[in-house]
Design a protein around this motif. Structure first.
Motif, PDB file in Angstrom:
ATOM      1  N   ALA A 215      45.523 -23.753 -68.659  1.00 48.12           N
ATOM      2  CA  ALA A 215      45.920 -23.615 -70.215  1.00 48.12           C
ATOM      3  C   ALA A 215      45.000 -24.633 -70.997  1.00 48.12           C
ATOM      4  O   ALA A 215      44.779 -25.729 -70.408  1.00 48.12           O
ATOM      5  CB  ALA A 215      47.514 -24.346 -70.145  1.00 48.12           C
ATOM      6  N   GLN A 216      44.591 -24.155 -71.721  1.00 40.64           N
ATOM      7  CA  GLN A 216      44.017 -24.921 -73.017  1.00 40.64           C
ATOM      8  C   GLN A 216      44.396 -24.749 -74.237  1.00 40.64           C
ATOM      9  O   GLN A 216      45.059 -23.749 -74.524  1.00 40.64           O
ATOM     10  CB  GLN A 216      42.478 -24.502 -73.008  1.00 40.64           C
ATOM     11  CG  GLN A 216      41.560 -24.760 -71.684  1.00 40.64           C
ATOM     12  CD  GLN A 216      40.392 -24.405 -71.903  1.00 40.64           C
ATOM     13  OE1 GLN A 216      39.806 -23.921 -72.538  1.00 40.64           O
ATOM     14  NE2 GLN A 216      39.453 -24.860 -70.651  1.00 40.64           N
ATOM     15  N   LEU A 217      44.028 -25.686 -75.119  1.00 43.79           N
ATOM     16  CA  LEU A 217      44.293 -25.698 -76.526  1.00 43.79           C
ATOM     17  C   LEU A 217      43.015 -25.610 -77.455  1.00 43.79           C
ATOM     18  O   LEU A 217      42.343 -26.631 -77.151  1.00 43.79           O
ATOM     19  CB  LEU A 217      45.341 -26.942 -77.039  1.00 43.79           C
ATOM     20  CG  LEU A 217      45.399 -26.803 -78.480  1.00 43.79           C
ATOM     21  CD1 LEU A 217      46.189 -25.533 -79.125  1.00 43.79           C
ATOM     22  CD2 LEU A 217      46.148 -28.249 -78.910  1.00 43.79           C
ATOM     23  N   ALA A 218      42.770 -24.654 -78.095  1.00 43.18           N
ATOM     24  CA  ALA A 218      41.501 -24.478 -78.852  1.00 43.18           C
ATOM     25  C   ALA A 218      41.740 -24.260 -80.308  1.00 43.18           C
ATOM     26  O   ALA A 218      42.615 -23.381 -80.387  1.00 43.18           O
ATOM     27  CB  ALA A 218      40.619 -23.619 -78.168  1.00 43.18           C
ATOM     28  N   SER A 242      44.667 -15.890 -69.938  1.00 34.08           N
ATOM     29  CA  SER A 242      46.198 -15.607 -69.978  1.00 34.08           C
ATOM     30  C   SER A 242      46.745 -16.940 -70.548  1.00 34.08           C
ATOM     31  O   SER A 242      48.063 -16.816 -71.053  1.00 34.08           O
ATOM     32  CB  SER A 242      46.738 -14.871 -68.862  1.00 34.08           C
ATOM     33  OG  SER A 242      46.752 -15.900 -67.580  1.00 34.08           O
ATOM     34  N   ALA A 243      46.339 -18.111 -70.048  1.00 33.40           N
ATOM     35  CA  ALA A 243      47.210 -19.279 -70.555  1.00 33.40           C
ATOM     36  C   ALA A 243      46.606 -19.986 -71.385  1.00 33.40           C
ATOM     37  O   ALA A 243      47.165 -20.964 -71.850  1.00 33.40           O
ATOM     38  CB  ALA A 243      47.128 -20.288 -69.044  1.00 33.40           C
ATOM     39  N   ALA A 244      45.529 -19.638 -72.297  1.00 35.73           N
ATOM     40  CA  ALA A 244      45.126 -20.100 -73.259  1.00 35.73           C
ATOM     41  C   ALA A 244      46.178 -20.133 -74.462  1.00 35.73           C
ATOM     42  O   ALA A 244      46.719 -19.171 -74.856  1.00 35.73           O
ATOM     43  CB  ALA A 244      43.675 -19.515 -73.601  1.00 35.73           C
ATOM     44  N   ASN A 245      45.901 -21.358 -75.353  1.00 32.66           N
ATOM     45  CA  ASN A 245      46.649 -21.272 -76.834  1.00 32.66           C
ATOM     46  C   ASN A 245      45.529 -21.404 -77.752  1.00 32.66           C
ATOM     47  O   ASN A 245      44.677 -22.386 -77.746  1.00 32.66           O
ATOM     48  CB  ASN A 245      47.363 -22.589 -76.720  1.00 32.66           C
ATOM     49  CG  ASN A 245      48.577 -22.717 -75.717  1.00 32.66           C
ATOM     50  OD1 ASN A 245      49.308 -21.999 -75.828  1.00 32.66           O
ATOM     51  ND2 ASN A 245      48.269 -23.338 -74.544  1.00 32.66           N
ATOM     52  N   LEU A 246      45.409 -20.527 -78.629  1.00 33.40           N
ATOM     53  CA  LEU A 246      44.103 -20.514 -79.788  1.00 33.40           C
ATOM     54  C   LEU A 246      44.736 -20.283 -80.957  1.00 33.40           C
ATOM     55  O   LEU A 246      45.722 -19.458 -81.431  1.00 33.40           O
ATOM     56  CB  LEU A 246      43.393 -19.057 -79.580  1.00 33.40           C
ATOM     57  CG  LEU A 246      42.335 -19.146 -78.529  1.00 33.40           C
ATOM     58  CD1 LEU A 246      42.534 -19.677 -77.212  1.00 33.40           C
ATOM     59  CD2 LEU A 246      41.415 -18.092 -78.573  1.00 33.40           C
ATOM     60  N   ILE A 247      44.512 -21.313 -81.960  1.00 37.56           N
ATOM     61  CA  ILE A 247      44.907 -21.495 -83.269  1.00 37.56           C
ATOM     62  C   ILE A 247      43.712 -21.412 -84.274  1.00 37.56           C
ATOM     63  O   ILE A 247      42.892 -22.420 -84.178  1.00 37.56           O
ATOM     64  CB  ILE A 247      45.522 -22.690 -83.483  1.00 37.56           C
ATOM     65  CG1 ILE A 247      46.792 -23.131 -82.500  1.00 37.56           C
ATOM     66  CG2 ILE A 247      46.359 -22.709 -85.073  1.00 37.56           C
ATOM     67  CD1 ILE A 247      47.896 -22.208 -82.290  1.00 37.56           C
TER      68      ILE A 247
END
Length: 439
Positions: A215-218, A242-247
Motif C-alpha cells: 500500500a502506498q499513498l501518492a 491493487s493496494a495503491a492510493n492515488l489522489i
C-alpha cells in the motif's frame, strides 16, 4: 469534521520533513501549505465534493515519507513499453526521477523536458507564479483540496514540459510514474507543469503503474496551459498496484482557438481519485474528454470533472463510461458551468454505467449551470445492467453467457477509444480493458 490531530494519516503527513530547497519563496510556500493542511485536516463526507468517497480507512494508516533507495530500485523494463509510442520519456519511481529509465537524448526542436528537481536547482523563479496559483486554488476550496495542499508542501519532483510557439512535436512524449515496493508503506508526491506555446502541438501519454503489492499513498498535481491555437492530446492510463492510493489534481487552462483532447482509462489502485478541472478561457477554445473507469474487487475509483466555459463560442464534449463488478464502487461527477459572457457556448456531457454484480455501486452526478445567452447544452447519466435482449441475441447464436456478457461489456467500454488516432495504442488499451473483465 474530525480533528486532524486524532488521525494517524494526518500525523504521519505532518511529521514528514519538508523538502529543503534554499529558495526563500518556495520554502515559505511549502510551509504555508503545510500549515493550511494542519488547520483543516482531511475532508469527510459532509464536504460535498467528497460525499461519495469516505477516507475513514485511509485516515487510520501511517505512511513513511519518500523512498531513500528509489534511485537504485529494480524495475521491470517491460512496464515502460507501450505499442505505438516511441519518443522522449520521463520516468519516476516512488516519486524520484530515474535518468537510467528515461529517454531524454536528442529531443526534437521546440521541446524542453526536465524533471522538476533539476529545474528547482537551476532556475526555479519561472515556477513561482504557477506554484502560488495552485496554492490559491487549494485555499479557496478548504478541506476539499487537502491533498493538493500536502502536494504543494511536500512534492520535490515531477515533470516540467514546455513546447515552444508553433512547434509540432510529432512523437508522443511519455510520462511514467511507478509505485514500487519499498521499506514499509510509503507516501510520495509529484508535481507537473505543462505549457504549450501559441500554435504548438503535442501528444502526451501519462502512465501510473504498479510494480509491487504494498500500500502506498501518492499525490499528483498537474498544471497545464494550452496557448492560443495550440493542440494537446493527453492520454492517461492509470493501472496502479491493487493496494495503491492515488489522489490526482489536474488543472487545464485553454486559450483562444486552442483544443485539448483527453482520453482517460482508470483500472488499478485501491482508492483512486482524480479532480480534473478545465477552464476554457479564450474565444473558440475546444475540449473533448473520453474516459472509462472499471473498478472491481473492493476498488473505489472517483472522477470529479469540472468544466467552466468563460469565453465566447467555446465548446466541450465529454463522454465517460463506468463498469463496476464484485463489491467495487465508482463515482463520477460531471459539472459544467457556462459563465456570464460565454455566449455561444456548446457543452455536452454523458455518463453511462454498467453494474455487473449485485454488490457493485456507481454514483453519478451530472451538473449544469448556465449564465449566458445563445447556449447549447445537454447532460445525462444512466446506471444499469447489460441489455437482456442483446444477451439473448448472442446466446441464440450459440455464444455462452459469460462470453456474451464479456463481448457486450467490452464493446461498451471500447467505444470511448474509437477516436484515439494511434491504432497500436488503441488496441493495447482495449486489451487492458478486456483483461479487466470478469472471467
Amino acid at each position: 469534521m474530525t480533528q486532524p490531530a486524532t488521525l494517524p494519516l494526518v500525523e504521519s503527513l505532518l511529521d514528514a520533513p519538508l523538502p529543503a530547497s534554499g529558495i526563500a519563496w518556495l520554502d515559505a510556500a511549502r510551509q504555508e501549505s503545510r500549515d493550511a493542511f494542519a488547520s483543516t485536516g482531511l475532508p469527510d463526507t459532509r464536504v460535498e465534493a467528497w460525499k461519495y468517497t469516505a477516507l475513514r480507512g485511509l485516515a487510520q494508516r501511517r505512511f513513511a515519507h519518500g523512498d531513500a533507495t528509489a534511485s537504485g530500485r529494480a524495475v521491470d523494463p517491460s512496464l515502460l513499453a507501450l505499442p505505438g509510442v516511441e519518443g522522449a520519456r520521463l520516468v519516476f519511481v516512488n516519486g524520484v526521477f530515474r535518468a537510467d529509465l528515461s529517454t531524454l537524448d536528442a529531443l526534437p526542436d521546440g521541446l524542453t523536458l526536465q524533471p522538476l528537481s533539476r529545474v528547482l536547482k537551476d532556475d526555479a523563479e519561472p515556477l513561482r507564479f504557477g506554484w502560488s496559483r495552485s496554492a490559491t486554488r487549494a485555499e479557496a476550496h478548504g478541506a476539499a483540496d487537502a491533498f493538493a495542499r500536502i502536494n504543494a508542501a511536500s512534492a520535490a519532483d515531477g515533470m516540467v514540459l514546455r513546447v515552444a510557439a508553433r512547434a509540432t512535436i510529432a512523437a508522443p512524449v511519455q510520462l511514467v510514474f511507478i509505485g514500487a515496493d519499498g521499506e514499509g508503506e510509503l507516501a510520495w508526491h509529484a508535481r507537473n507543469l505543462i505549457e504549450l506555446g501559441e500554435g504548438a502541438s503535442l501528444t502526451l501519454i501519462e502512465q501510473h503503474l504498479g510494480d509491487g503489492g504494498q500500500a502506498q499513498l501518492a499525490t499528483f498535481v498537474s498544471d497545464i496551459h494550452v496557448g492560443a491555437g495550440a493542440k494537446l492530446h493527453h492520454v492517461t492510463l492509470q493501472n496502479a498496484a491493487s493496494a495503491a492510493n492515488l489522489i490526482r489534481h489536474s488543472h487545464l487552462r485553454l486559450q483562444a482557438r486552442s483544443e485539448a483532447t483527453l482520453h482517460v482509462v482508470e483500472l488499478g489502485g485501491a482508492l483512486v481519485r482524480h479532480d480534473l478541472q478545465v477552464e476554457l478561457l479564450g474565444d473558440g477554445a475546444k475540449l473533448h474528454t473520453r474516459g472509462v473507469f472499471m473498478p472491481h474487487g473492493r476498488q473505489h475509483i472517483d472522477t470529479q470533472l469540472a468544466i467552466r466555459h468563460q469565453a465566447l463560442n467555446t465548446a466541450s464534449s465529454s463522454n465517460w463510461r463506468g463498469v463496476a463488478n464484485d463489491r467495487a464502487r465508482g463515482v463520477f461527477r460531471g459539472a459544467i458551468v457556462v459563465a456570464p459572457g460565454a455566449d455561444g457556448s456548446d457543452a455536452s456531457l454523458s455518463n453511462k454505467n454498467l453494474l455487473l454484480s449485485a454488490g457493485a455501486e456507481i454514483d453519478t452526478k451530472p451538473e449544469l449551470e448556465i449564465y449566458a445567452d445563445e447556449v447549447q447544452a445537454a447532460h445525462g447519466a444512466t446506471v444499469g445492467q447489460l441489455d437482456e435482449r442483446s444477451l439473448f441475441y448472442l446466446r441464440s447464436r450459440g455464444i455462452p453467457l459469460a462470453e456474451a456478457r464479456a463481448l457486450l461489456t467490452a464493446a461498451f467500454c471500447r467505444a470511448m477509444l474509437d477516436d484515439l488516432p494511434n491504432p497500436d495504442l488503441r488496441e493495447h488499451l482495449s486489451g487492458l480493458l478486456i483483461a479487466q473483465l470478469p472471467a
